[in-house]
Scaffold this motif. Sequence first.
Motif, PDB file in Angstrom:
ATOM      1  N   MET A 272       5.125 -14.173  -6.151  1.00  0.00           N
ATOM      2  CA  MET A 272       6.398 -13.457  -6.158  1.00  0.00           C
ATOM      3  C   MET A 272       7.162 -13.781  -4.886  1.00  0.00           C
ATOM      4  N   PRO A 273       8.473 -14.111  -4.946  1.00  0.00           N
ATOM      5  CA  PRO A 273       9.226 -14.435  -3.743  1.00  0.00           C
ATOM      6  C   PRO A 273       9.405 -13.215  -2.861  1.00  0.00           C
ATOM      7  N   SER A 274       9.719 -13.477  -1.582  1.00  0.00           N
ATOM      8  CA  SER A 274       9.947 -12.368  -0.662  1.00  0.00           C
ATOM      9  C   SER A 274      11.045 -11.471  -1.206  1.00  0.00           C
TER      10      SER A 274
ATOM     11  N   ALA B  55       7.987  -3.384   3.669  1.00  0.00           N
ATOM     12  CA  ALA B  55       8.218  -4.342   4.750  1.00  0.00           C
ATOM     13  C   ALA B  55       7.875  -5.737   4.247  1.00  0.00           C
ATOM     14  N   PRO B  56       8.644  -6.743   4.668  1.00  0.00           N
ATOM     15  CA  PRO B  56       8.300  -8.118   4.301  1.00  0.00           C
ATOM     16  C   PRO B  56       7.102  -8.603   5.105  1.00  0.00           C
ATOM     17  N   LEU B  57       6.381  -9.550   4.518  1.00  0.00           N
ATOM     18  CA  LEU B  57       5.259 -10.203   5.194  1.00  0.00           C
ATOM     19  C   LEU B  57       5.497 -11.711   5.208  1.00  0.00           C
ATOM     20  N   PRO B  58       5.079 -12.397   6.284  1.00  0.00           N
ATOM     21  CA  PRO B  58       4.468 -11.809   7.480  1.00  0.00           C
ATOM     22  C   PRO B  58       5.462 -10.969   8.264  1.00  0.00           C
TER      23      PRO B  58
ATOM     24  N   VAL C 128      -0.064  -5.691  -5.660  1.00  0.00           N
ATOM     25  CA  VAL C 128       0.768  -5.079  -4.625  1.00  0.00           C
ATOM     26  C   VAL C 128      -0.150  -4.479  -3.564  1.00  0.00           C
ATOM     27  N   PRO C 129       0.069  -4.794  -2.282  1.00  0.00           N
ATOM     28  CA  PRO C 129      -0.716  -4.183  -1.213  1.00  0.00           C
ATOM     29  C   PRO C 129      -0.026  -2.937  -0.668  1.00  0.00           C
ATOM     30  N   GLY C 130      -0.826  -1.944  -0.308  1.00  0.00           N
ATOM     31  CA  GLY C 130      -0.263  -0.720   0.249  1.00  0.00           C
ATOM     32  C   GLY C 130      -1.080  -0.207   1.417  1.00  0.00           C
ATOM     33  N   VAL C 131      -0.425   0.563   2.278  1.00  0.00           N
ATOM     34  CA  VAL C 131      -1.042   1.190   3.445  1.00  0.00           C
ATOM     35  C   VAL C 131      -1.344   2.645   3.096  1.00  0.00           C
ATOM     36  N   TYR C 132      -2.585   3.073   3.358  1.00  0.00           N
ATOM     37  CA  TYR C 132      -2.988   4.434   2.985  1.00  0.00           C
ATOM     38  C   TYR C 132      -3.865   5.057   4.066  1.00  0.00           C
ATOM     39  N   VAL C 133      -4.050   6.369   3.955  1.00  0.00           N
ATOM     40  CA  VAL C 133      -4.894   7.216   4.812  1.00  0.00           C
ATOM     41  C   VAL C 133      -4.775   6.861   6.298  1.00  0.00           C
TER      42      VAL C 133
ATOM     43  N   MET D 151      -1.371  -5.194   8.076  1.00  0.00           N
ATOM     44  CA  MET D 151      -0.315  -6.125   7.682  1.00  0.00           C
ATOM     45  C   MET D 151      -0.782  -7.571   7.819  1.00  0.00           C
ATOM     46  N   ASP D 152      -1.569  -7.862   8.849  1.00  0.00           N
ATOM     47  CA  ASP D 152      -2.125  -9.210   8.999  1.00  0.00           C
ATOM     48  C   ASP D 152      -3.065  -9.540   7.841  1.00  0.00           C
ATOM     49  N   GLU D 153      -3.906  -8.574   7.459  1.00  0.00           N
ATOM     50  CA  GLU D 153      -4.838  -8.799   6.348  1.00  0.00           C
ATOM     51  C   GLU D 153      -4.075  -9.083   5.057  1.00  0.00           C
ATOM     52  N   ALA D 154      -3.029  -8.298   4.798  1.00  0.00           N
ATOM     53  CA  ALA D 154      -2.249  -8.502   3.579  1.00  0.00           C
ATOM     54  C   ALA D 154      -1.564  -9.867   3.590  1.00  0.00           C
ATOM     55  N   THR D 155      -1.099 -10.294   4.758  1.00  0.00           N
ATOM     56  CA  THR D 155      -0.486 -11.615   4.878  1.00  0.00           C
ATOM     57  C   THR D 155      -1.504 -12.706   4.577  1.00  0.00           C
ATOM     58  N   GLN D 156      -2.711 -12.572   5.125  1.00  0.00           N
ATOM     59  CA  GLN D 156      -3.757 -13.565   4.900  1.00  0.00           C
ATOM     60  C   GLN D 156      -4.164 -13.644   3.429  1.00  0.00           C
ATOM     61  N   LEU D 157      -3.991 -12.543   2.702  1.00  0.00           N
ATOM     62  CA  LEU D 157      -4.300 -12.538   1.274  1.00  0.00           C
ATOM     63  C   LEU D 157      -3.170 -13.134   0.433  1.00  0.00           C
ATOM     64  N   GLY D 158      -2.084 -13.532   1.093  1.00  0.00           N
ATOM     65  CA  GLY D 158      -1.012 -14.229   0.405  1.00  0.00           C
ATOM     66  C   GLY D 158       0.130 -13.366  -0.081  1.00  0.00           C
ATOM     67  N   HIS D 159       0.214 -12.118   0.390  1.00  0.00           N
ATOM     68  CA  HIS D 159       1.269 -11.226  -0.084  1.00  0.00           C
ATOM     69  C   HIS D 159       2.547 -11.392   0.731  1.00  0.00           C
TER      70      HIS D 159
END
Length: 283
Positions: free
Chosen positions: A1-3, A123-126, A213-218, A239-247
């Motif tokens: 999916m594009p940014s 938020a956009p990644l990276p 879709v990645p999300g931030v929780y707890v 956010m770094d982890e989600a970026t490394q996963l390609g999101h």
Amino acid sequence: MPSPTLHDPQLARLADAHTLTIQHWLSSRAPQARTFTSLGTRVASTGLKIRLLNQALGAHYPPESPTEDIHADIESVKSFMQARPIPGWYWWLGPFTTPAHFPELLATHGLDYDGRGLPCMVAPLPAQNYPPLLPNLTVWRAQTLADLQVASFIRRTAFGFPDGEALTYFEDMPGDWLDGASPARLFLARAGEGEPAAIGALILSEGAPGVQVPGVYVMATLPAWGRRGLGAAILARIMDEATQLGHSFIVLTASRYGFGLYRKFGFEPLFDYAIFEYSQETS
């Protein structure tokens, strides 16, 4: 999916579907939890005396549903919750609620809305501009049962849960948090050689078929360690982890306490959830 662009309708739908799915998941995994799927919503109740952990999530009724059927469905949700040993619960409504007048129907069944929305942010990644992170902070992914136990302590202390409630949580479902293949990744942080004092999680789910879709929780920090950079360090790691996963983007829902921090990391409001409350103590 594009940014994404911040007000892309498709992005809002992805964020809404993801958020409601994960909120349901978080409230359904405890051993004593129960779930219920009605005509137009999904319900999850931990049975703990904490409204945040007992929720009806969304309202998506089939087109042309008779109003009397929707009223009956609301009552079926209330009946399910009234069978649980809880003082009250929440009903989340997002921007794609159908029918559009559903909030008015909820009000006739004793559910109250105080007018304050819960922002869903993206938020956009990276990430483009992290704020400076303080030195001497360590962030790691939970790896042991001891990590899960201290994470539960941080969660219930930071959220101010009533005494005796939610004494355990993460350790009740270790596979969800320790399995390397799990869609949930729990992180802890400490300053120097001190004890862990903050937590946060990255959780993935489908916002649409084939679209993760990645999300931030707890996100939670012990009160004595507030404003010392631990939450920022965990958010940066997530956010770094989600970026490394390609999101290309990441979402979250923001309390008033975390809103300022999230803005510093590039999060922008996408829409608000209306959170209706039902009190079973006074009904």
